[in-house]
Design an enzyme around this catalytic site. Sequence first.
Site, PDB file in Angstrom:
ATOM      1  N   ASP A  61      -9.821  -1.747   2.542  1.00  0.00           N
ATOM      2  CA  ASP A  61      -9.569  -1.229   3.882  1.00  0.00           C
ATOM      3  C   ASP A  61     -10.594  -1.739   4.883  1.00  0.00           C
ATOM      4  O   ASP A  61     -10.459  -1.490   6.085  1.00  0.00           O
ATOM      5  CB  ASP A  61      -9.592   0.301   3.869  1.00  0.00           C
TER       6      ASP A  61
ATOM      7  N   ASP B 298       0.821  -1.206   0.000  1.00  0.00           N
ATOM      8  CA  ASP B 298       0.000   0.000   0.000  1.00  0.00           C
ATOM      9  C   ASP B 298       0.857   1.259   0.000  1.00  0.00           C
ATOM     10  O   ASP B 298       0.648   2.181  -0.794  1.00  0.00           O
ATOM     11  CB  ASP B 298      -0.907  -0.023   1.232  1.00  0.00           C
TER      12      ASP B 298
END
Length: 408
Positions: A275, A229
Amino acid sequence: MSEAEQAPASVPEVLDALNATDSNGTEVLNATAKFVATPEGTALAYGSLVFMALVPIFFGALRSVTCSKSKNAADMPETITSRDAARFPIIASCTLFGLYLFFKVFSQEYINLLLSVYFFVLGVLALSHTMSPLMSRVFPASFPNKQYQLLFTQGTGESKEEIVNYEFDTKNLVCLLISSVVGVWYLLKKHWIANNLFGLAFALNGVELLHLNNVSTGCILLGGLFVYDVFWVFGTNVMVTVAKSFEAPIKLVFPQDLLEKGLEASNFAMLGLGDIVIPGIFIALLLRFDVSLKKNSRTYFYSSFLAYIFGLGLTIFVMHTFKHAQPALLYLVPACVGFPVIVALFKGELTEMFSYESSEEVLPGSPRLTSFPTVSGSPASLASSMDAVSMATGCSSPRRRRLQPTSM
């Protein structure tokens, strides 16, 4: 075409900074815009995103316990091993870069048309599966509930092999009809409410049906995606380009100008499904660990759940302060892993936590994850495709799955 999905692509003048993508190639929170939202509108948008993120994690975790205790092999979840977890960031990187090249070479319009149809099918099935437990409680006992079966086989005689064995009933058909209406609404209008309904269904299915086999695997997965990420968000423009071009219900959105413009609002704060699902399957694992302790306590589940709230709140705070999109896993991973580990240290159960094997609670024949979805690397997409005619793309052997109502 509604701006619920098109805000980043078709209204660039509205946004100063497009979302970065999360660990599954999806868009992360975005709050920077030329439109200056009121404090009330901003608080409503962020609060709604946090609430919508918590719902699939909470109920998906509860349903994962029921799913893991199922005695029917056809209802078994997908199990992620340490090897799968180690490969995931690499495969997700290849998928992300492949999408980047596709959008650079081919027409964005045609690619998104194919993706819209693909996610329409997955979304209808995922939403139908999510609604099944509720419908089982709504329909009266006298309701004529007939059973159906959709069976596809390959070969003849002893070599005959089941490709699909899909069992359903009248209640499932009603769920499918309602979900199809939402699907058509999304396909035609791309409205943000329809997007969120599909997104919530994907997330809940992902948390329920994707199981980590132990805590070590969860740490490997979250740690790898943490690095992934940060690298793709801050190191290149690949994620921003894909997020700008990608039209699919792979994020939750809520308008910051809802109070001013109502349901036609177009200035969205966003949260990628990755997420939600990635930390969510780890939190669900800790709930199953709590259950295995047989202490009538949910200490690790609640500590990780509160850690998720803290991490997501910190993401929003940093993003709002610096007016720049943030990779949410940068904050969520340390919180969701660190809080439960600290609790285990204080309780003297750290060794017991890391030696816990979730796979011991399911049947020996439980399927394990042997491949990853090809669109955006989203676990939610994989979970929803378990309800579809085929299982995860490229699996080495066909597996059966029955669609039956389950209780939350």
